[in-house]
Design a protein around this motif. Structure first.
Motif, PDB file in Angstrom:
ATOM      1  N   ALA A  42       0.853  -1.171   0.000  1.00 23.53           N
ATOM      2  CA  ALA A  42       0.000   0.000   0.000  1.00 23.53           C
ATOM      3  C   ALA A  42       0.893   1.225   0.000  1.00 23.53           C
ATOM      4  O   ALA A  42       1.982   1.210   0.590  1.00 23.53           O
ATOM      5  N   MET A  43       0.450   2.273  -0.649  1.00 24.44           N
ATOM      6  CA  MET A  43       1.233   3.501  -0.741  1.00 24.44           C
ATOM      7  C   MET A  43       0.430   4.670  -0.185  1.00 24.44           C
ATOM      8  O   MET A  43      -0.761   4.800  -0.461  1.00 24.44           O
ATOM      9  N   GLY A  44       1.129   5.491   0.561  1.00 24.88           N
ATOM     10  CA  GLY A  44       0.477   6.652   1.144  1.00 24.88           C
ATOM     11  C   GLY A  44       1.250   7.929   0.868  1.00 24.88           C
ATOM     12  O   GLY A  44       2.459   7.894   0.630  1.00 24.88           O
ATOM     13  N   TRP A  45       0.522   9.021   0.887  1.00 26.52           N
ATOM     14  CA  TRP A  45       1.134  10.351   0.842  1.00 26.52           C
ATOM     15  C   TRP A  45       0.798  11.070   2.142  1.00 26.52           C
ATOM     16  O   TRP A  45      -0.350  11.083   2.583  1.00 26.52           O
ATOM     17  N   PHE A  46       1.823  11.673   2.714  1.00 24.72           N
ATOM     18  CA  PHE A  46       1.685  12.462   3.923  1.00 24.72           C
ATOM     19  C   PHE A  46       2.316  13.816   3.678  1.00 24.72           C
ATOM     20  O   PHE A  46       3.085  13.995   2.733  1.00 24.72           O
ATOM     21  N   ARG A  47       2.017  14.770   4.533  1.00 22.20           N
ATOM     22  CA  ARG A  47       2.658  16.078   4.418  1.00 22.20           C
ATOM     23  C   ARG A  47       2.930  16.642   5.795  1.00 22.20           C
ATOM     24  O   ARG A  47       2.253  16.300   6.770  1.00 22.20           O
ATOM     25  N   TYR A  85       5.597  13.588   1.644  1.00 18.71           N
ATOM     26  CA  TYR A  85       6.324  12.331   1.741  1.00 18.71           C
ATOM     27  C   TYR A  85       5.465  11.181   1.215  1.00 18.71           C
ATOM     28  O   TYR A  85       4.258  11.142   1.480  1.00 18.71           O
ATOM     29  N   CYS A  86       6.101  10.264   0.518  1.00 20.65           N
ATOM     30  CA  CYS A  86       5.397   9.030   0.214  1.00 20.65           C
ATOM     31  C   CYS A  86       5.910   7.938   1.150  1.00 20.65           C
ATOM     32  O   CYS A  86       7.033   8.019   1.664  1.00 20.65           O
ATOM     33  N   ALA A  87       5.074   6.944   1.347  1.00 12.55           N
ATOM     34  CA  ALA A  87       5.389   5.869   2.281  1.00 12.55           C
ATOM     35  C   ALA A  87       4.788   4.573   1.783  1.00 12.55           C
ATOM     36  O   ALA A  87       3.799   4.586   1.034  1.00 12.55           O
ATOM     37  N   ALA A  88       5.380   3.459   2.208  1.00 11.96           N
ATOM     38  CA  ALA A  88       4.936   2.138   1.763  1.00 11.96           C
ATOM     39  C   ALA A  88       4.677   1.228   2.957  1.00 11.96           C
ATOM     40  O   ALA A  88       5.459   1.219   3.914  1.00 11.96           O
ATOM     41  N   ARG A  89       3.591   0.485   2.869  1.00 16.19           N
ATOM     42  CA  ARG A  89       3.256  -0.506   3.892  1.00 16.19           C
ATOM     43  C   ARG A  89       2.913  -1.817   3.200  1.00 16.19           C
ATOM     44  O   ARG A  89       2.053  -1.864   2.321  1.00 16.19           O
ATOM     45  N   PHE A  90       3.586  -2.882   3.637  1.00 18.36           N
ATOM     46  CA  PHE A  90       3.388  -4.182   3.023  1.00 18.36           C
ATOM     47  C   PHE A  90       1.959  -4.668   3.228  1.00 18.36           C
ATOM     48  O   PHE A  90       1.473  -4.700   4.359  1.00 18.36           O
ATOM     49  N   LEU A  91       1.285  -4.970   2.135  1.00 18.61           N
ATOM     50  CA  LEU A  91      -0.076  -5.527   2.126  1.00 18.61           C
ATOM     51  C   LEU A  91      -1.088  -4.670   2.894  1.00 18.61           C
ATOM     52  O   LEU A  91      -2.041  -5.192   3.460  1.00 18.61           O
ATOM     53  N   LYS A 151       4.313  21.725  12.464  1.00 19.18           N
ATOM     54  CA  LYS A 151       3.136  20.863  12.583  1.00 19.18           C
ATOM     55  C   LYS A 151       3.532  19.399  12.480  1.00 19.18           C
ATOM     56  O   LYS A 151       4.614  19.062  11.993  1.00 19.18           O
ATOM     57  N   GLU A 152       2.646  18.543  12.942  1.00 21.49           N
ATOM     58  CA  GLU A 152       2.887  17.124  12.833  1.00 21.49           C
ATOM     59  C   GLU A 152       2.648  16.642  11.406  1.00 21.49           C
ATOM     60  O   GLU A 152       1.926  17.261  10.637  1.00 21.49           O
ATOM     61  N   ARG A 153       3.259  15.525  11.098  1.00 24.48           N
ATOM     62  CA  ARG A 153       3.034  14.906   9.795  1.00 24.48           C
ATOM     63  C   ARG A 153       1.585  14.424   9.729  1.00 24.48           C
ATOM     64  O   ARG A 153       1.107  13.758  10.654  1.00 24.48           O
ATOM     65  N   GLU A 154       0.919  14.749   8.623  1.00 25.76           N
ATOM     66  CA  GLU A 154      -0.494  14.389   8.502  1.00 25.76           C
ATOM     67  C   GLU A 154      -0.753  13.575   7.249  1.00 25.76           C
ATOM     68  O   GLU A 154      -0.092  13.735   6.222  1.00 25.76           O
ATOM     69  N   PHE A 155      -1.755  12.740   7.361  1.00 25.88           N
ATOM     70  CA  PHE A 155      -2.175  11.898   6.246  1.00 25.88           C
ATOM     71  C   PHE A 155      -2.818  12.746   5.159  1.00 25.88           C
ATOM     72  O   PHE A 155      -3.595  13.656   5.436  1.00 25.88           O
ATOM     73  N   VAL A 156      -2.510  12.410   3.904  1.00 25.26           N
ATOM     74  CA  VAL A 156      -3.120  13.086   2.764  1.00 25.26           C
ATOM     75  C   VAL A 156      -3.964  12.110   1.952  1.00 25.26           C
ATOM     76  O   VAL A 156      -5.147  12.345   1.714  1.00 25.26           O
ATOM     77  N   ALA A 157      -3.345  11.009   1.521  1.00 30.01           N
ATOM     78  CA  ALA A 157      -4.050  10.055   0.665  1.00 30.01           C
ATOM     79  C   ALA A 157      -3.320   8.720   0.714  1.00 30.01           C
ATOM     80  O   ALA A 157      -2.135   8.658   1.034  1.00 30.01           O
TER      81      ALA A 157
END
Length: 127
Positions: free
Chosen positions: A33-38, A95-101, A43-49
Motif C-alpha cells: 500500500a502507498m500513502g502520501w503524507f505532508r 512524503y510518500c510511504a509504503a506498507r506491506f499488504l 506541525k505534525e506529519r499528517e495523512f493526505v491520501a
C-alpha cells in the motif's frame, strides 16, 4: 528493502496544479500500500491520501477530497498524487510511504504503520 524517491514538488500559485511522483525500488511494489503524507513547519506529519496494495481502495483526508487524486502504476513502480486547485494551506513537505499488504483505512492513515519512507519533496503554494 524498498527505497522511495519523490519528485514533482515546486512553487506554484493558488489554483494551480502539480503532480507528485514516488518511484519505488524493488520487484514487490505491487504488494505495498502507498500513502502520501505532508508536514508543514511546526506541525505534525499528517495523512493526505493512500491507495491499498491491490489498488482497490483509495482514501483521502477531508481537506483534499475532490482536489487530489492518488493513483499507482505497478508496471512503473510509481505512485502519483495529482493535486489540483492548490491552496496556500497545502504548502508542506510531501512524503510518500509504503506498507506491506496495507489495505484498511484505520491502518493507512497513521504514519507509524508504514515500513518505508521517502525523503520528501517541497510544495509551496503562494496566494
Amino acid at each position: 528493502q524498498v527505497q522511495l524517491v519523490e519528485s514533482g514538488g515546486g512553487l506554484v500559485q493558488a489554483g494551480d496544479s502539480l503532480r507528485l511522483s514516488c518511484a519505488a525500488s524493488g520487484r514487490t511494489f505491487s504488494s505495498y500500500a502507498m500513502g502520501w503524507f505532508r508536514q508543514a513547519p511546526g506541525k505534525e506529519r499528517e495523512f493526505v491520501a493512500a491507495v491499498s496494495w491491490n489498488g482497490g481502495n483509495t482514501y483521502y483526508t477531508d481537506s483534499v477530497k475532490g482536489r487530489f487524486t492518488i493513483s499507482r502504476d505497478n508496471a512503473k513502480n510509481t505512485v502519483y498524487l495529482q493535486m489540483n486547485s492548490l491552496k496556500p494551506e497545502d504548502t508542506a513537505v510531501y512524503y510518500c510511504a509504503a506498507r506491506f499488504l496495507g489495505r484498511d483505512y484505520d491502518v493507512l492513515i497513521r504514519p507509524p504503520n508504514y515500513h518505508y519512507w521517502g525523503q520528501g519533496t517541497q510544495v509551496t503554494v503562494s496566494s
